[in-house]
Design an enzyme around this catalytic site. Sequence first.
Site, PDB file in Angstrom:
ATOM      1  N   ARG A  49       0.853  -1.194   0.000  1.00 46.54           N
ATOM      2  CA  ARG A  49       0.000   0.000   0.000  1.00 46.54           C
ATOM      3  C   ARG A  49       0.883   1.236   0.000  1.00 46.54           C
ATOM      4  O   ARG A  49       1.887   1.272   0.694  1.00 46.54           O
ATOM      5  CB  ARG A  49      -0.837   0.044   1.280  1.00 46.54           C
ATOM      6  N   ASP A 100       0.873   5.568   0.519  1.00 44.73           N
ATOM      7  CA  ASP A 100       0.103   6.695   1.049  1.00 44.73           C
ATOM      8  C   ASP A 100      -0.189   7.719  -0.038  1.00 44.73           C
ATOM      9  O   ASP A 100       0.443   7.704  -1.094  1.00 44.73           O
ATOM     10  CB  ASP A 100       0.919   7.399   2.146  1.00 44.73           C
ATOM     11  N   TYR A 127      12.465   0.709  -2.797  1.00 42.66           N
ATOM     12  CA  TYR A 127      11.892   2.052  -2.696  1.00 42.66           C
ATOM     13  C   TYR A 127      13.005   3.061  -2.958  1.00 42.66           C
ATOM     14  O   TYR A 127      14.118   2.901  -2.450  1.00 42.66           O
ATOM     15  CB  TYR A 127      11.354   2.314  -1.290  1.00 42.66           C
ATOM     16  N   ARG A 171       9.788   6.717   4.952  1.00 34.81           N
ATOM     17  CA  ARG A 171       9.737   8.173   5.146  1.00 34.81           C
ATOM     18  C   ARG A 171      10.332   8.582   6.492  1.00 34.81           C
ATOM     19  O   ARG A 171      10.958   9.640   6.613  1.00 34.81           O
ATOM     20  CB  ARG A 171       8.298   8.669   4.991  1.00 34.81           C
TER      21      ARG A 171
END
Lengths: 257, 257
Positions: B53, B55, B117, B210
């Site tokens: 998922r 954001d 990522y 993050r």
Amino acid sequence: MVMQRWKLTIEYDGAYFHGWQKQDGDLPTVQTHIERAITKFSGQTVGLHVAGRTDAGVHAQGQIAHFDLDDGDRAMNEFEMAKALNALVGSKFISVLKAECVDANFHARFHAKNKLYIYRCLRRTAPPALSNGRVWHLRKDVDVEAMRLAAQNLLGHHDFTSFRATECQAKNPVRTLERADILTSSYDDHGGVEIQFHFEGQSFLHHQVRNMVGTLVHVGLGKFTHSQVKDILAQKDRTKAGPTAPPDGLSLVRIDY
Amino acid sequence: MVMQRWKLTIEYDGAYFHGWQKQDGDLPTVQTHIERAITKFSGQTVGLHVAGRTDAGVHAQGQIAHFDLDDGDRAMNEFEMAKALNALVGSKFISVLKAECVDANFHARFHAKNKLYIYRCLRRTAPPALSNGRVWHLRKDVDVEAMRLAAQNLLGHHDFTSFRATECQAKNPVRTLERADILTSSYDDHGGVEIQFHFEGQSFLHHQVRNMVGTLVHVGLGKFTHSQVKDILAQKDRTKAGPTAPPDGLSLVRIDY
């Protein structure tokens, strides 16, 4: 009254503007955004002189413009000028990269010695979600070697009438193309390929880069042979060349003085 | 009734969606766009299972999801499936790069062996006009070497409680970080530098990337020393680490099975 000439280096995303140039009516253009920002902090109405006008949808990573400001008793330093313009420009899609005090004789357009334009194409089946508005999406295979051979025909000093917009206002259609390179690189992990056209020269006619790209992609697709491009150039007839490539892929990257 | 399991590879610009996940109400999410596209051509209501998922504001260059479709008498081939989804997805900011028929046991989330990522920062004074929404804009200088040293402390098998969102629902806060590299490259002709954080591992906690980036940038700014990051990890306390970096810079680039 002491006038100071300022040189600006500007980045913008052309998708959000009706081109560089101020328009009749109240259409958002890059020029009006920056001129208004200057007026906001100085109270002065200025006219920006740009190195190379860009059409709606065309981007810039290093556009250059100049203007004169009456310094009065509130002279700004270069850093403050860039900061003030970015704070007041009223769009996150325009960024003043640099503001410099220059000699009163400096002219953004007339003194430009070389311009680098890069045109980006994305060759893959799936549409571009992340490069939307930044590339020309090519769904079909193109022969890059044929495009490279064709591009060689455009190098040098030529009458580029076949590659200029019919509404182009330049008196002389002769230009010198110093560089016409085609670079390829992997775009994603799924076979997508980015094809970049790098063009350099002192100046270009209206739509010249987009018309050259449209014609070279026609060669890549097999609609023209690479040697036909030489004939197209010689015919000095816009209707003989390929279509105008969409503005999305084009960016004015660097101007040398 | 013959059910076929499909695997999708998806690219999207997260700035235009309220994240991947379907929401209460009618907020635009990537999942709802794709599920509706599937229903439009198949008449079937399907549920997409996603690998990771994302954001709101977070992008993907290689998100993976799977779903089951009753093939019936109108079985589609892989090329047709991708084409149909792109035609019907209803947003130019979502692109289905690939659709593949896979074994009925394939699971997008449970079978993912590795995820990459990439988090992009732009270090320069002027704001990003062309990379707006794609990078974290760092106005101040950062010490990249200190960030690299700090990142080494995060590598390996750890309890990442200090780096997970307080609302994270994972039962186990232990993860294995296989890669934490920091790459730099020139961004423009005016001194701008792009700083990329590359993180790889089988799975990540909510906001883990993050929060790691926010903490490493704090190190780069001199607010933490590089060795403090080891203590922060050991303390298992979210309040000890740095802020959550904005979603803009983050992209889920690749998932390996």
